[in-house]
Design an enzyme around this catalytic site. Sequence first.
Site, PDB file in Angstrom:
ATOM      1  N   CYS A   1       7.598  -5.286   1.743  1.00  0.00           N
ATOM      2  CA  CYS A   1       7.727  -4.644   0.430  1.00  0.00           C
ATOM      3  C   CYS A   1       7.138  -5.470  -0.717  1.00  0.00           C
ATOM      4  O   CYS A   1       6.594  -4.911  -1.676  1.00  0.00           O
ATOM      5  CB  CYS A   1       9.193  -4.380   0.106  1.00  0.00           C
ATOM      6  SG  CYS A   1      10.133  -3.766   1.509  1.00  0.00           S
TER       7      CYS A   1
ATOM      8  N   CYS B   1       3.665  -5.032  -2.561  1.00  0.00           N
ATOM      9  CA  CYS B   1       3.472  -4.010  -3.601  1.00  0.00           C
ATOM     10  C   CYS B   1       4.428  -4.179  -4.772  1.00  0.00           C
ATOM     11  O   CYS B   1       4.104  -3.879  -5.907  1.00  0.00           O
ATOM     12  CB  CYS B   1       3.694  -2.614  -3.019  1.00  0.00           C
ATOM     13  SG  CYS B   1       2.328  -2.092  -2.015  1.00  0.00           S
ATOM     14  N   HIS B   2       5.660  -4.593  -4.467  1.00  0.00           N
ATOM     15  CA  HIS B   2       6.677  -4.593  -5.526  1.00  0.00           C
ATOM     16  C   HIS B   2       6.931  -5.962  -6.136  1.00  0.00           C
ATOM     17  O   HIS B   2       7.705  -6.072  -7.081  1.00  0.00           O
ATOM     18  CB  HIS B   2       7.988  -4.019  -4.974  1.00  0.00           C
ATOM     19  CG  HIS B   2       7.831  -2.596  -4.560  1.00  0.00           C
ATOM     20  ND1 HIS B   2       7.830  -1.559  -5.457  1.00  0.00           N
ATOM     21  CD2 HIS B   2       7.603  -2.043  -3.352  1.00  0.00           C
ATOM     22  CE1 HIS B   2       7.629  -0.421  -4.812  1.00  0.00           C
ATOM     23  NE2 HIS B   2       7.488  -0.690  -3.534  1.00  0.00           N
TER      24      HIS B   2
ATOM     25  N   MET C   1       6.183   6.978  -0.728  1.00  0.00           N
ATOM     26  CA  MET C   1       7.154   6.121  -0.050  1.00  0.00           C
ATOM     27  C   MET C   1       7.280   6.562   1.421  1.00  0.00           C
ATOM     28  O   MET C   1       7.602   7.724   1.692  1.00  0.00           O
ATOM     29  CB  MET C   1       8.501   6.303  -0.766  1.00  0.00           C
ATOM     30  CG  MET C   1       9.654   5.704  -0.038  1.00  0.00           C
ATOM     31  SD  MET C   1       9.676   3.929  -0.232  1.00  0.00           S
ATOM     32  CE  MET C   1      11.328   3.614   0.364  1.00  0.00           C
TER      33      MET C   1
ATOM     34  N   HIS D   1      -8.959  -8.460  -6.379  1.00  0.00           N
ATOM     35  CA  HIS D   1      -8.738  -8.907  -5.003  1.00  0.00           C
ATOM     36  C   HIS D   1      -9.887  -9.768  -4.485  1.00  0.00           C
ATOM     37  O   HIS D   1      -9.791 -10.977  -4.456  1.00  0.00           O
ATOM     38  CB  HIS D   1      -8.483  -7.708  -4.093  1.00  0.00           C
ATOM     39  CG  HIS D   1      -8.037  -8.086  -2.723  1.00  0.00           C
ATOM     40  ND1 HIS D   1      -6.774  -8.558  -2.453  1.00  0.00           N
ATOM     41  CD2 HIS D   1      -8.688  -8.104  -1.540  1.00  0.00           C
ATOM     42  CE1 HIS D   1      -6.666  -8.847  -1.166  1.00  0.00           C
ATOM     43  NE2 HIS D   1      -7.819  -8.576  -0.585  1.00  0.00           N
TER      44      HIS D   1
ATOM     45  N   HIS E   1     -13.326  -2.596  -1.186  1.00  0.00           N
ATOM     46  CA  HIS E   1     -13.027  -3.869  -0.523  1.00  0.00           C
ATOM     47  C   HIS E   1     -14.349  -4.479  -0.068  1.00  0.00           C
ATOM     48  O   HIS E   1     -14.819  -4.225   1.036  1.00  0.00           O
ATOM     49  CB  HIS E   1     -12.088  -3.653   0.673  1.00  0.00           C
ATOM     50  CG  HIS E   1     -11.511  -4.935   1.191  1.00  0.00           C
ATOM     51  ND1 HIS E   1     -12.246  -5.824   1.955  1.00  0.00           N
ATOM     52  CD2 HIS E   1     -10.292  -5.514   1.027  1.00  0.00           C
ATOM     53  CE1 HIS E   1     -11.482  -6.868   2.251  1.00  0.00           C
ATOM     54  NE2 HIS E   1     -10.283  -6.701   1.703  1.00  0.00           N
TER      55      HIS E   1
HETATM   56 FE1  DHE Z   1      -7.998 -11.273   3.543  1.00  0.00          FE
HETATM   57  C1  DHE Z   1     -10.720 -12.728   2.015  1.00  0.00           C
HETATM   58  C2  DHE Z   1      -6.230 -11.574   0.650  1.00  0.00           C
HETATM   59  C3  DHE Z   1      -5.460  -9.420   4.899  1.00  0.00           C
HETATM   60  C4  DHE Z   1      -9.582 -11.318   6.527  1.00  0.00           C
HETATM   61  N1  DHE Z   1      -8.415 -11.994   1.671  1.00  0.00           N
HETATM   62  C5  DHE Z   1      -9.605 -12.538   1.247  1.00  0.00           C
HETATM   63  C6  DHE Z   1      -9.474 -12.900  -0.132  1.00  0.00           C
HETATM   64  C7  DHE Z   1      -8.201 -12.587  -0.517  1.00  0.00           C
HETATM   65  C8  DHE Z   1      -7.542 -12.017   0.617  1.00  0.00           C
HETATM   66  C9  DHE Z   1      -7.578 -12.794  -1.865  1.00  0.00           C
HETATM   67  C10 DHE Z   1     -10.569 -13.534  -0.991  1.00  0.00           C
HETATM   68  C11 DHE Z   1     -10.552 -15.020  -0.816  1.00  0.00           C
HETATM   69  C12 DHE Z   1     -11.643 -15.702  -1.616  1.00  0.00           C
HETATM   70  O1  DHE Z   1     -12.784 -15.213  -1.617  1.00  0.00           O
HETATM   71  O2  DHE Z   1     -11.350 -16.726  -2.256  1.00  0.00           O
HETATM   72  N2  DHE Z   1      -6.176 -10.566   2.872  1.00  0.00           N
HETATM   73  C13 DHE Z   1      -5.655 -10.812   1.665  1.00  0.00           C
HETATM   74  C14 DHE Z   1      -4.364 -10.172   1.544  1.00  0.00           C
HETATM   75  O3  DHE Z   1      -3.562 -10.271   0.580  1.00  0.00           O
HETATM   76  C15 DHE Z   1      -4.204  -9.283   2.716  1.00  0.00           C
HETATM   77  C16 DHE Z   1      -4.452  -7.854   2.253  1.00  0.00           C
HETATM   78  C17 DHE Z   1      -2.843  -9.270   3.369  1.00  0.00           C
HETATM   79  C18 DHE Z   1      -2.201 -10.609   3.631  1.00  0.00           C
HETATM   80  O4  DHE Z   1      -0.981 -10.647   3.659  1.00  0.00           O
HETATM   81  O5  DHE Z   1      -2.909 -11.600   3.786  1.00  0.00           O
HETATM   82  C19 DHE Z   1      -5.335  -9.788   3.595  1.00  0.00           C
HETATM   83  N3  DHE Z   1      -7.604 -10.497   5.389  1.00  0.00           N
HETATM   84  C20 DHE Z   1      -6.511  -9.791   5.744  1.00  0.00           C
HETATM   85  C21 DHE Z   1      -6.542  -9.425   7.126  1.00  0.00           C
HETATM   86  O6  DHE Z   1      -5.644  -8.775   7.749  1.00  0.00           O
HETATM   87  C22 DHE Z   1      -7.845  -9.880   7.676  1.00  0.00           C
HETATM   88  C23 DHE Z   1      -8.700  -8.656   7.991  1.00  0.00           C
HETATM   89  C24 DHE Z   1      -7.729 -10.712   8.948  1.00  0.00           C
HETATM   90  C25 DHE Z   1      -7.174 -12.111   8.770  1.00  0.00           C
HETATM   91  O7  DHE Z   1      -7.820 -13.029   9.220  1.00  0.00           O
HETATM   92  O8  DHE Z   1      -6.114 -12.244   8.183  1.00  0.00           O
HETATM   93  C26 DHE Z   1      -8.400 -10.639   6.482  1.00  0.00           C
HETATM   94  N4  DHE Z   1      -9.829 -11.906   4.148  1.00  0.00           N
HETATM   95  C27 DHE Z   1     -10.257 -11.868   5.439  1.00  0.00           C
HETATM   96  C28 DHE Z   1     -11.574 -12.481   5.514  1.00  0.00           C
HETATM   97  C29 DHE Z   1     -11.919 -12.867   4.206  1.00  0.00           C
HETATM   98  C30 DHE Z   1     -10.794 -12.502   3.380  1.00  0.00           C
HETATM   99  C31 DHE Z   1     -12.420 -12.619   6.785  1.00  0.00           C
HETATM  100  C32 DHE Z   1     -13.198 -13.570   3.753  1.00  0.00           C
HETATM  101  C33 DHE Z   1     -14.338 -12.608   3.780  1.00  0.00           C
HETATM  102  C34 DHE Z   1     -15.614 -13.212   3.289  1.00  0.00           C
HETATM  103  O9  DHE Z   1     -16.657 -12.798   3.790  1.00  0.00           O
HETATM  104  O10 DHE Z   1     -15.583 -14.072   2.393  1.00  0.00           O
END
Ligand code: DHE
Length: 591
Positions: free
Chosen positions: A91, A94-95, A132, A371, A414
């Site tokens: 939760c 989002c919240h 929800m 993001h 994204h």
């Molecule tokens: Fe990410 C980048 C946040 C879930 C793989 N991810 C980022 C960035 C943020 C972020 C803020 C940018 C960082 C930067 O550039 O400084 N990601 C989040 C979340 O908050 C989210 C939605 C859920 C969480 O709780 O983390 C989330 N992300 C994921 C995944 O489930 C992914 C697909 C698989 C994993 O490894 O966790 C994932 N995020 C990635 C990847 C990047 C990324 C591979 C960098 C991509 C790039 O080319 O720079």
Amino acid sequence: MNSCIAPRKTALLSSLALSCVLAIGLALPAAAQSPSPSDVEKHKTTPGGKYEPSLDVLKEGELEAPGAKEGVPSLTQEEFNRANQIYFERCAGCHGVLRKGATGKALTTDVTRESGYEYLRDFINYGSPGGMPNWGTSGDMTEKDIDIMARYLLNEPTAPPEFGMAEMREAWKVYIPVEERPTEKMNDFDIENLFSVTLRDTGEIALIEGDSKKIVSVIKTGYAVHISRLSASGRYLFTIGRDAKINLIDLWMEEPKTVAELKVGSEARSVETSKMEGWEDKYAIAGSYWPPQYVIMDGATLEPLKVVSTRGMTYDTQEFHPEPRVAAIVASHYRPEFIVNVKETGKILLVDYQDIKNLKVTAIDAERFLHDGGFDSTGRYFLVAANARDKLAIVDTKEGRLVDVIESGGVKPHPGRGANIVHPTYGPVWVTSHLGDETVSLIGTDPEKNKEHAWKVVQTLEGQGGGSLFVKTHPESKHLYIDTPLNPEAEIASSVAVFKIADLTKEEPEYTVLPIGEWSGISEGVRRVVQGEFNRAGDEIWFSVWNAVDQESAIVVVDDKTLKMKHVIKDPRLKTPTGKFNVYNTRKDVY
Ligand code: DHE
């Protein structure tokens, strides 16, 4: 409040960090009524709705249950622990940790007590047409959990602990001091073509040689390690775990190792290093989700030097926000500045690192819930998604000002870092795909030679579907690749769409589908295909075939010229591979 996905898939889905939203809007109607079956249908969570932060690490720490208060149902410590676990996992994304609202509405006690226990219980059970999920009737939450959550929401939230300089210094470790490190490269790897691959669920990275495609090392990192970034020289690799642990890995060592380590908070996602000429490798920066802050560190030792809170006013309503999370951070090539994107206040901070005692920060009003994002091909303009508002904010990093905030053209953009191509009609454009629909948007980025197209969505393409996370190309490539790992259709999730750049002049450009999952030879699991990354030469692109931790995963290498499978990397150590970061492309921001 378990995920709204079939339990069978839980392992992978929890690794996807899919936190189904507690409520998109807890706009309370006058009477608590169960929604009709057709309304319940509308509650189906979309890929965009699912892709919310899960504060997995915060859920681990035990917080003290609030004391009894007259007229408010209490919770035992055990019930409170359970409620916190559910809340942080599902939760809080989002919240908000403090329930003051983020992309979802506030769930503070002034709101929840007005509604009362029965209303909250039924709301959690049946959901609402407003978004929800129907946690109870879907079978995702037990009656007992729903009862606990309804009572939990009537009690005041408890803040997790802060993490300041004292905690950081205590967590800081230098395993190999600078003077004991090699003065030249001691191994035979072609460092420029090395890939750092996230092994998400094992909390490791694999270093894979681009030419031989062999794993040269597997290094323990933070929990559910998120991204890797390179120092400007390419010598140091930085990784950050969701537990906010940074590893500094020296790629010059005979066997690359962690030479220093620092924890910067309890939950984090971003790390970056100084790239401006004259400041190469000097500083690093990391941003956290909790506590809401960023920290500037010494680039060679990770010594924490300055911690700065991001708590403050939202850019638009100018109300205080107690927990603005730090999302993407990039380093400017034009000024000695870090570009820090703050989700909940909607501000982009240009943090000038020339004099960190007298820190100068330019706070740009952009859009809320920033993001991820990346540079245009010149490295001058930075484009970032405000994904919950379907917008893109553009910053001129040379002038240090906002250029514009535009509609992205689709639902929930994204981009990852985006992709830069030269469009046959519109000149240089930057590309993003979307989580919420199949739109791939092309935005003009050349205000000099293609002024009429600059900062406009000049074209939208129709990709395979929603659930896309990353687009990719390379200056040497004639193709644009779009993944769709979160698409509900297994076939779409396990393949990528490729557009020919030359075909973009056609009225309805068609794409080729690469069945990467099938090419991997793996038959089990969902085989989510995620994040293409080019090699140094730009003639091959690597995709992760991401399965659950107890299933087989792989990396499939595609020949960019022929679009044929070139190689499959399989190894028992390659568990849950997700992000891949080629040393040269990452340090030079080539994408
Ligand atoms: Fe990410 C980048 C946040 C879930 C793989 N991810 C980022 C960035 C943020 C972020 C803020 C940018 C960082 C930067 O550039 O400084 N990601 C989040 C979340 O908050 C989210 C939605 C859920 C969480 O709780 O983390 C989330 N992300 C994921 C995944 O489930 C992914 C697909 C698989 C994993 O490894 O966790 C994932 N995020 C990635 C990847 C990047 C990324 C591979 C960098 C991509 C790039 O080319 O720079």
